[in-house]
Design a protein around this motif. Sequence first.
Motif, PDB file in Angstrom:
ATOM      1  N   ARG A 151      -0.299   0.467  -6.723  1.00  0.00           N
ATOM      2  CA  ARG A 151       0.753  -0.501  -6.390  1.00  0.00           C
ATOM      3  C   ARG A 151       2.094   0.197  -6.235  1.00  0.00           C
ATOM      4  O   ARG A 151       2.853  -0.086  -5.314  1.00  0.00           O
ATOM      5  N   GLU A 152       2.410   1.027  -7.157  1.00  0.00           N
ATOM      6  CA  GLU A 152       3.598   1.893  -7.177  1.00  0.00           C
ATOM      7  C   GLU A 152       4.927   1.163  -7.384  1.00  0.00           C
ATOM      8  O   GLU A 152       5.779   1.602  -8.134  1.00  0.00           O
ATOM      9  N   THR A 153       5.168   0.048  -6.689  1.00  0.00           N
ATOM     10  CA  THR A 153       6.471  -0.598  -6.796  1.00  0.00           C
ATOM     11  C   THR A 153       6.716  -1.140  -8.203  1.00  0.00           C
ATOM     12  O   THR A 153       5.808  -1.628  -8.872  1.00  0.00           O
ATOM     13  N   ASN A 155       8.187  -3.782 -10.868  1.00  0.00           N
ATOM     14  CA  ASN A 155       8.435  -5.218 -10.939  1.00  0.00           C
ATOM     15  C   ASN A 155       9.267  -5.532 -12.171  1.00  0.00           C
ATOM     16  O   ASN A 155       9.028  -4.984 -13.251  1.00  0.00           O
ATOM     17  N   THR A 167      10.852  -7.582  -7.089  1.00  0.00           N
ATOM     18  CA  THR A 167       9.987  -6.453  -6.759  1.00  0.00           C
ATOM     19  C   THR A 167      10.901  -5.350  -6.263  1.00  0.00           C
ATOM     20  O   THR A 167      11.578  -5.504  -5.242  1.00  0.00           O
ATOM     21  N   GLU A 169      11.855  -0.912  -6.097  1.00  0.00           N
ATOM     22  CA  GLU A 169      11.429   0.268  -5.359  1.00  0.00           C
ATOM     23  C   GLU A 169      10.220   0.911  -6.049  1.00  0.00           C
ATOM     24  O   GLU A 169       9.782   0.467  -7.108  1.00  0.00           O
ATOM     25  N   ILE A 170       9.701   1.965  -5.450  1.00  0.00           N
ATOM     26  CA  ILE A 170       8.610   2.713  -6.064  1.00  0.00           C
ATOM     27  C   ILE A 170       9.096   3.292  -7.384  1.00  0.00           C
ATOM     28  O   ILE A 170      10.175   3.868  -7.472  1.00  0.00           O
ATOM     29  N   ILE A 200      15.613   1.877  -9.106  1.00  0.00           N
ATOM     30  CA  ILE A 200      14.375   1.170  -8.755  1.00  0.00           C
ATOM     31  C   ILE A 200      14.479  -0.340  -8.999  1.00  0.00           C
ATOM     32  O   ILE A 200      13.696  -1.102  -8.423  1.00  0.00           O
TER      33      ILE A 200
END
Length: 247
Positions: A151-153, A155, A167, A169-170, A200
């Motif tokens: 998923r990386e992003t 939350n 949501t 950034e990575i 992020i």
Amino acid sequence: MRNPVIKAFFAIFLLATFNGYSQEFTKGKLLYSNSLATSEMVKDWTLEGPAKIEFKNNWMHIFSPNEEGHHVFWCPVDFPGNFIAEWEAQNQEIDAGLCIIFFAAKGLKGESIFAASMPKRMLGTFTDYTKGAMNDYHISYYANGRDNPNRETANLRKNKGFNLVQTGEIGIPVQSTAIHKMKLIKQEGKILMYIDDRKIIDWTDDGIKYGKILEDGKIGFRQMQWTHFAYRNFKVWENSTITATNK
């Protein structure tokens, strides 16, 4: 306003004023400092869920033997509503995992999350923290769960309610084994998170849509059962910035 230079300057000023916040926050009094280097350093922390805490080369390792279950490791301090927290993190197993930071965690009536009146939380069950008897914010900054790989992003959610409010950034890249410097900033309803000075998360709680702004409370490190991360140098300062000035 006929002068084009003045017009351009004014336009830039307005854009800056309404589209973000200054990244300049002032560290005040050091509230907590822990190298996380030895078991003695965390003897007053509280572990919830089936995890093992080990110490190697001045790093604190957290993992669940045989990937038995999710877990949370709570710092014992109640931090104020305005703070700046920093720590370092390094992934030890890149096949799968998910890391979360809980903050501003308190009972629904403002009591400590460890108050005798609070329901017991023994197994690290996620709904105890997101839909149970406490309020908190949480950010997932490494997201590579076996239930949702790559998923990386990052939350940001506000609880009680598991409300996804941003949501971002990575976060930490899923294949990274580098040492990452984490920074979490809370200034009233303004919440920012950085990894290696890369932003992020940047969100402002208006105190209306999802209920009142959460203020003081505890900070905890959560991992899903597949995760093995190492941590060190956890520090929290007062955020002495008078206001979160718009940028």
